[in-house]
Write an enzyme that holds these catalytic residues in place. Structure first.
Site, PDB file in Angstrom:
ATOM      1  N   THR A  24     106.810 125.190   4.110  1.00 50.40           N
ATOM      2  CA  THR A  24     106.698 126.303   3.327  1.00 50.40           C
ATOM      3  C   THR A  24     108.086 126.756   2.926  1.00 50.40           C
ATOM      4  O   THR A  24     108.451 127.287   1.903  1.00 50.40           O
ATOM      5  CB  THR A  24     105.976 127.601   3.840  1.00 50.40           C
ATOM      6  OG1 THR A  24     106.263 127.470   5.061  1.00 50.40           O
ATOM      7  CG2 THR A  24     104.537 127.450   3.803  1.00 50.40           C
ATOM      8  N   ARG A  32      96.241 124.463   3.379  1.00 50.13           N
ATOM      9  CA  ARG A  32      94.954 124.857   4.079  1.00 50.13           C
ATOM     10  C   ARG A  32      94.686 126.230   4.089  1.00 50.13           C
ATOM     11  O   ARG A  32      93.806 126.816   4.127  1.00 50.13           O
ATOM     12  CB  ARG A  32      95.032 124.254   5.387  1.00 50.13           C
ATOM     13  CG  ARG A  32      94.651 122.848   5.643  1.00 50.13           C
ATOM     14  CD  ARG A  32      94.011 122.390   7.011  1.00 50.13           C
ATOM     15  NE  ARG A  32      93.749 121.088   7.225  1.00 50.13           N
ATOM     16  CZ  ARG A  32      94.554 119.960   7.276  1.00 50.13           C
ATOM     17  NH1 ARG A  32      95.913 120.175   7.159  1.00 50.13           N
ATOM     18  NH2 ARG A  32      94.166 118.931   7.322  1.00 50.13           N
ATOM     19  N   GLN A  95     102.250 117.052  11.189  1.00 54.39           N
ATOM     20  CA  GLN A  95     101.011 117.147  10.354  1.00 54.39           C
ATOM     21  C   GLN A  95     101.433 117.018   8.814  1.00 54.39           C
ATOM     22  O   GLN A  95     100.249 117.170   8.088  1.00 54.39           O
ATOM     23  CB  GLN A  95     100.409 118.485  10.639  1.00 54.39           C
ATOM     24  CG  GLN A  95      99.740 118.627  11.828  1.00 54.39           C
ATOM     25  CD  GLN A  95      99.208 120.132  12.183  1.00 54.39           C
ATOM     26  OE1 GLN A  95      97.813 120.135  11.654  1.00 54.39           O
ATOM     27  NE2 GLN A  95      99.588 121.159  12.422  1.00 54.39           N
ATOM     28  N   HIS A 113      99.445 112.309   9.697  1.00 58.46           N
ATOM     29  CA  HIS A 113      98.430 112.272   8.355  1.00 58.46           C
ATOM     30  C   HIS A 113      99.164 111.524   7.406  1.00 58.46           C
ATOM     31  O   HIS A 113      98.363 111.409   6.060  1.00 58.46           O
ATOM     32  CB  HIS A 113      97.887 113.519   7.940  1.00 58.46           C
ATOM     33  CG  HIS A 113      97.259 114.330   9.106  1.00 58.46           C
ATOM     34  ND1 HIS A 113      97.449 115.657   9.323  1.00 58.46           N
ATOM     35  CD2 HIS A 113      96.472 114.006  10.007  1.00 58.46           C
ATOM     36  CE1 HIS A 113      96.655 116.237  10.379  1.00 58.46           C
ATOM     37  NE2 HIS A 113      96.139 115.281  10.949  1.00 58.46           N
ATOM     38  N   CYS A 121      99.449  99.760  -4.259  1.00 56.56           N
ATOM     39  CA  CYS A 121      98.430  99.202  -5.354  1.00 56.56           C
ATOM     40  C   CYS A 121      97.320  98.525  -4.123  1.00 56.56           C
ATOM     41  O   CYS A 121      97.309  97.650  -3.196  1.00 56.56           O
ATOM     42  CB  CYS A 121      99.040  98.329  -6.095  1.00 56.56           C
ATOM     43  SG  CYS A 121      97.861  97.424  -7.187  1.00 56.56           S
ATOM     44  N   CYS A 124      96.922  94.393  -5.446  1.00 57.75           N
ATOM     45  CA  CYS A 124      97.645  93.529  -5.241  1.00 57.75           C
ATOM     46  C   CYS A 124      98.450  93.963  -3.917  1.00 57.75           C
ATOM     47  O   CYS A 124      99.448  93.059  -3.421  1.00 57.75           O
ATOM     48  CB  CYS A 124      98.920  93.205  -6.371  1.00 57.75           C
ATOM     49  SG  CYS A 124      99.928  94.551  -6.552  1.00 57.75           S
ATOM     50  N   THR A 180     102.845 125.919  13.025  1.00 55.50           N
ATOM     51  CA  THR A 180     101.349 125.459  13.001  1.00 55.50           C
ATOM     52  C   THR A 180     100.433 126.309  13.972  1.00 55.50           C
ATOM     53  O   THR A 180     101.129 126.874  14.895  1.00 55.50           O
ATOM     54  CB  THR A 180     101.176 124.340  13.094  1.00 55.50           C
ATOM     55  OG1 THR A 180      99.736 123.704  13.477  1.00 55.50           O
ATOM     56  CG2 THR A 180     101.576 123.625  14.571  1.00 55.50           C
TER      57      THR A 180
END
Ligand SMILES: [Zn+2]
Length: 230
Positions: A24, A32, A95, A113, A121, A124, A180
């Site tokens: 932030t 979230r 995270q 995460h 892609c 391929c 967190t």
């Protein structure tokens, strides 16, 4: 010197476990929190799911594009964590999916995460850069669907990320939990793999619920890191 700074200074091997509060300060909203990008969208769990990517790729792309902040730069927290490598063994388990720890140059980072900037892609397998993805989610050379390497709902975590996290935690004498509320499982469950003699420092706006004892510095993370002397 405050207790938190002292703990960092006296530790040899530090693991930082970072969350949205670290991003932030770079202008990236907490996706979230209620004021974050989820607001105004229906059912983000669906929009960020494997099913949505496969069945309604346009809807998926539309939502995911909004998570990118190409103008965001690492802030004082990312930079100080990197600088601590001069005198400490440092690793980061994050995270966050913005890749800002990598951008700051930290050498041992687990993006638990995934990272929005790791794109490939589906047809391929080739890697694609962020700029190209933000123009189109179709691979220019083959027309295949491009996706970011982030863990979507219904998808499993990377085994490699889990193993590396456990390894770092088992070696550290200090675990610093930053920015967190530590409520997202299995990320928060990683703490059980820390070395038994290690200490825990929490730098956050509010206390977190943890079985283990910890030293708590109640502040916005950037305030704390500003005064760290590597
Ligand atoms: Zn392709």
């Amino acid at each position: 010197m405050n207790k938190g700074l002292e703990l960092i200074k006296n530790s040899k091997n530090i693991v930082f476990m970072t969350g949205a509060g670290v991003s932030t300060a770079s202008g990236i909203p907490d996706y979230r929190s209620m004021t974050g990008v989820y607001q105004g969208h229906e059912n983000p769990e669906y929009l960020l799911s494997h099913t949505c990517l496969m069945r309604e790729p346009d809807k998926f792309y539309d939502f995911v594009k909004g998570l990118y902040h190409p103008e965001a730069k690492p802030n004082v927290i990312h930079h100080k964590i990197k600088e601590l490598e001069k005198n400490h063994q440092v690793s980061v388990i994050s995270q966050n999916i913005d890749g800002l720890h990598d951008l700051a140059g930290s050498s041992q980072v687990v993006n638990f995460h995934g990272n929005l900037n790791d794109l490939y892609c589906l047809s391929c397998g080739q890697n694609v850069d962020t700029k190209a993805y933000l123009v189109s989610d179709r691979h220019e050379s083959c027309g295949g669907q491009i996706r970011p390497e982030v863990v979507l709902y219904e998808e499993g975590l990377s085994e490699e990320a889990i193993q590396r996290s456990i390894h770092y935690l088992s070696q550290a004498d200090l675990v610093v939990i930053v920015g967190t509320t530590f409520k997202v499982y299995p990320f928060s469950g990683l703490i059980d793999y820390r070395h038994l003699d290690s200490k825990i420092l929490v730098v956050n706006n509010e206390p977190i619920s943890l079985f283990d004892e910890y030293t708590f510095v109640q502040t916005a993370a950037e305030r704390f890191f500003e005064v760290i002397d590597s």
